[in-house]
Design a protein around this motif. Structure first.
Motif, mmCIF file in Angstrom:
data_model
loop_
_atom_site.group_PDB
_atom_site.id
_atom_site.type_symbol
_atom_site.label_atom_id
_atom_site.label_comp_id
_atom_site.label_asym_id
_atom_site.label_seq_id
_atom_site.Cartn_x
_atom_site.Cartn_y
_atom_site.Cartn_z
ATOM 1 N N MET A 285 0.826 -1.213 0.000
ATOM 2 C CA MET A 285 0.000 0.000 0.000
ATOM 3 C C MET A 285 0.855 1.256 0.000
ATOM 4 S SD MET A 285 -3.189 -0.663 -0.242
ATOM 5 C CE MET A 285 -3.852 0.904 0.270
ATOM 6 N N ASN A 286 1.921 1.230 0.819
ATOM 7 C CA ASN A 286 2.800 2.401 0.858
ATOM 8 C C ASN A 286 3.453 2.651 -0.492
ATOM 9 O OD1 ASN A 286 2.247 2.871 3.526
ATOM 10 N ND2 ASN A 286 3.978 1.638 4.274
ATOM 11 N N LEU A 287 3.805 1.565 -1.188
ATOM 12 C CA LEU A 287 4.428 1.689 -2.496
ATOM 13 C C LEU A 287 3.430 2.220 -3.532
ATOM 14 C CD1 LEU A 287 7.144 1.211 -3.851
ATOM 15 C CD2 LEU A 287 6.330 -1.065 -4.538
ATOM 16 N N SER A 288 2.159 1.820 -3.392
ATOM 17 C CA SER A 288 1.118 2.310 -4.313
ATOM 18 C C SER A 288 0.893 3.804 -4.121
ATOM 19 C CB SER A 288 -0.198 1.552 -4.069
ATOM 20 O OG SER A 288 -0.058 0.187 -4.388
ATOM 21 N N VAL A 289 0.906 4.254 -2.854
ATOM 22 C CA VAL A 289 0.735 5.683 -2.559
ATOM 23 C C VAL A 289 1.894 6.474 -3.148
ATOM 24 C CG1 VAL A 289 0.684 7.409 -0.727
ATOM 25 C CG2 VAL A 289 -0.620 5.297 -0.477
ATOM 26 N N LYS A 290 3.084 5.922 -2.994
ATOM 27 C CA LYS A 290 4.266 6.589 -3.534
ATOM 28 C C LYS A 290 4.215 6.634 -5.060
ATOM 29 C CE LYS A 290 9.306 6.420 -3.364
ATOM 30 N NZ LYS A 290 10.508 5.658 -2.875
ATOM 31 N N ALA A 291 3.756 5.541 -5.661
ATOM 32 C CA ALA A 291 3.650 5.471 -7.118
ATOM 33 C C ALA A 291 2.654 6.514 -7.641
ATOM 34 C CB ALA A 291 3.215 4.067 -7.534
ATOM 35 N N LYS A 292 1.550 6.671 -6.942
ATOM 36 C CA LYS A 292 0.531 7.632 -7.366
ATOM 37 C C LYS A 292 1.050 9.065 -7.283
ATOM 38 C CE LYS A 292 -4.305 8.873 -6.619
ATOM 39 N NZ LYS A 292 -5.530 8.573 -5.833
ATOM 40 N N LYS A 293 1.778 9.370 -6.219
ATOM 41 C CA LYS A 293 2.319 10.720 -6.051
ATOM 42 C C LYS A 293 3.341 11.031 -7.132
ATOM 43 C CE LYS A 293 1.636 11.277 -1.068
ATOM 44 N NZ LYS A 293 2.320 11.462 0.249
ATOM 45 N N GLU A 294 4.239 10.044 -7.411
ATOM 46 C CA GLU A 294 5.255 10.283 -8.431
ATOM 47 C C GLU A 294 4.629 10.374 -9.821
ATOM 48 O OE1 GLU A 294 8.552 7.629 -8.231
ATOM 49 O OE2 GLU A 294 8.941 8.006 -6.116
ATOM 50 N N GLY A 295 3.581 9.594 -10.054
ATOM 51 C CA GLY A 295 2.877 9.667 -11.329
ATOM 52 C C GLY A 295 2.196 11.029 -11.500
ATOM 53 N N GLN A 296 1.694 11.566 -10.409
ATOM 54 C CA GLN A 296 1.038 12.881 -10.440
ATOM 55 C C GLN A 296 2.050 13.969 -10.796
ATOM 56 O OE1 GLN A 296 -1.052 13.688 -6.815
ATOM 57 N NE2 GLN A 296 -2.174 15.416 -7.674
ATOM 58 N N ILE A 297 3.261 13.856 -10.214
ATOM 59 C CA ILE A 297 4.316 14.831 -10.512
ATOM 60 C C ILE A 297 4.706 14.762 -11.975
ATOM 61 C CG2 ILE A 297 6.718 15.440 -10.064
ATOM 62 C CD1 ILE A 297 6.264 14.450 -7.167
ATOM 63 N N GLN A 298 4.825 13.533 -12.503
ATOM 64 C CA GLN A 298 5.192 13.370 -13.912
ATOM 65 C C GLN A 298 4.099 13.918 -14.837
ATOM 66 O OE1 GLN A 298 5.198 9.584 -16.444
ATOM 67 N NE2 GLN A 298 7.327 9.622 -15.654
ATOM 68 N N GLY A 299 2.849 13.739 -14.423
ATOM 69 C CA GLY A 299 1.738 14.225 -15.227
ATOM 70 C C GLY A 299 1.716 15.742 -15.320
ATOM 71 N N ARG A 300 2.188 16.407 -14.288
ATOM 72 C CA ARG A 300 2.255 17.872 -14.312
ATOM 73 C C ARG A 300 3.379 18.363 -15.205
ATOM 74 N NH1 ARG A 300 2.422 18.199 -7.892
ATOM 75 N NH2 ARG A 300 0.244 17.756 -7.365
ATOM 76 N N GLU A 301 4.440 17.583 -15.293
ATOM 77 C CA GLU A 301 5.650 18.049 -15.965
ATOM 78 C C GLU A 301 5.770 17.642 -17.426
ATOM 79 O OE1 GLU A 301 8.757 16.587 -13.488
ATOM 80 O OE2 GLU A 301 8.434 18.094 -11.910
ATOM 81 N N GLN A 302 5.124 16.548 -17.814
ATOM 82 C CA GLN A 302 5.250 16.079 -19.188
ATOM 83 C C GLN A 302 3.964 15.441 -19.686
ATOM 84 O OE1 GLN A 302 8.602 13.464 -18.105
ATOM 85 N NE2 GLN A 302 7.391 11.722 -18.862
ATOM 86 N N GLU A 303 3.859 15.318 -20.993
ATOM 87 C CA GLU A 303 2.632 14.813 -21.592
ATOM 88 C C GLU A 303 2.667 13.290 -21.808
ATOM 89 O OE1 GLU A 303 1.913 16.923 -25.174
ATOM 90 O OE2 GLU A 303 1.723 18.891 -24.201
ATOM 91 N N THR A 304 3.846 12.733 -21.889
ATOM 92 C CA THR A 304 3.978 11.291 -22.188
ATOM 93 C C THR A 304 4.180 10.487 -20.902
ATOM 94 O OG1 THR A 304 5.018 11.836 -24.294
ATOM 95 C CG2 THR A 304 5.243 9.565 -23.520
ATOM 96 N N LEU A 305 3.393 9.413 -20.767
ATOM 97 C CA LEU A 305 3.492 8.539 -19.594
ATOM 98 C C LEU A 305 4.727 7.667 -19.706
ATOM 99 C CD1 LEU A 305 2.317 7.224 -17.008
ATOM 100 C CD2 LEU A 305 0.999 5.707 -18.504
ATOM 101 N N ASN A 306 5.521 7.645 -18.660
ATOM 102 C CA ASN A 306 6.731 6.816 -18.625
ATOM 103 C C ASN A 306 6.858 6.213 -17.224
ATOM 104 O OD1 ASN A 306 9.174 5.605 -19.128
ATOM 105 N ND2 ASN A 306 10.363 7.514 -18.985
ATOM 106 N N ILE A 307 6.344 4.968 -17.076
ATOM 107 C CA ILE A 307 6.289 4.338 -15.757
ATOM 108 C C ILE A 307 7.640 3.725 -15.410
ATOM 109 C CG2 ILE A 307 5.120 2.623 -14.325
ATOM 110 C CD1 ILE A 307 2.745 2.771 -16.212
ATOM 111 N N PRO A 308 8.221 4.087 -14.289
ATOM 112 C CA PRO A 308 9.477 3.481 -13.850
ATOM 113 C C PRO A 308 9.315 1.968 -13.640
ATOM 114 C CG PRO A 308 9.026 5.471 -12.622
ATOM 115 C CD PRO A 308 7.786 5.151 -13.383
ATOM 116 N N ALA A 309 10.400 1.216 -13.849
ATOM 117 C CA ALA A 309 10.359 -0.247 -13.746
ATOM 118 C C ALA A 309 9.888 -0.701 -12.372
ATOM 119 C CB ALA A 309 11.745 -0.815 -14.045
#
Length: 233
Positions: A1-25
């Protein structure tokens, strides 16, 4: 769960900064964290789009309010260009509204219409100003009321509540109230001087009448004394 919360926050930051989705491994390896990252990215994208819409609408508003020609930046997407034009229209309308209010307020300062130099080269704004001036149907009555309030004894300024937040109306009311006060003082002074003159004239007349009466009495006494002297002789 903690990792999912972290993933969502980092995805949100990426969404603000760029248009293309790039999920870390790290998050792409697990379906739960991958979906959390994608959800965060979409949220970030929506936030960024909302921010850009607001930004370009404000820029369009400034251009429209300044009454410049519409000039949409060429690098905007059709959606953002629409918001820029929307802001431009809003700014243009607000400028007309503010100039009309300016004309309305000017009617409290000037009895007859005059066109301000700032709008003489812009017929559309000048028309809005003139419409505002001519729409003011209350200034004339407010002048009269203020003057009459100032002319009455024991009255204090009492501007109607609907004008208490209008600086131009307040200044006009105070000006004509003071004119009424001056007229009141002048009238009181004239009445007082008139009374003094009347009192002085009446006093003079009484004095003259007394002197004439006294003179007549002395004359009658002399005539009686002369008649008695002639009789004895």
């Amino acid at each position: 769960m903690n990792l999912s919360v972290k993933a969502k926050k980092e995805g949100q930051i990426q969404g603000r900064e760029q248009e293309t989705l790039n999920i870390p491994a790290l998050y792409d390896a697990d379906e739960t964290t991958r979906k959390a990252y994608e959800e965060g990215f979409q949220n970030g994208q929506q936030e960024q789009i909302k921010k850009e819409k607001k930004q370009y609408e404000q820029e369009g508003y400034k251009q429209g309010y300044a009454f410049q020609n519409l000039s949409v930046p060429t690098d905007l997407s059709p959606e953002l260009a629409t918001f820029y034009e929307k802001g431009f229209t809003k700014g243009n309308k607000q400028r007309h509204k503010d100039v009309e209010q300016e004309g309305f307020n000017a009617a409290f300062t000037y009895i007859t219409y005059h066109s301000p130099s700032a709008y003489r080269t812009n017929t559309r704004l000048l028309e809005s100003y003139k419409e505002g001036f001519q729409s003011n149907k209350v200034a004339k009555q407010l002048r009269k009321d203020a003057y009459e309030e100032g002319w009455k004894l024991g009255r204090t300024p009492n501007i109607p509540s609907k004008f208490k937040h209008n600086k131009s109306a307040i200044q006009m009311y105070e000006k004509y109230y003071e004119l009424g006060q001056k007229k009141l003082k002048q009238t009181v002074m004239e009445i007082s001087l008139g009374i003094l003159v009347i009192v002085g004239v009446v006093g003079t007349c009484i004095t003259i009448t007394r002197r004439k009466t006294k003179g007549n009495l002395v004359s009658d006494d002399n005539q009686e004394e002369l008649a008695l002297y002639e009789k004895l002789s």
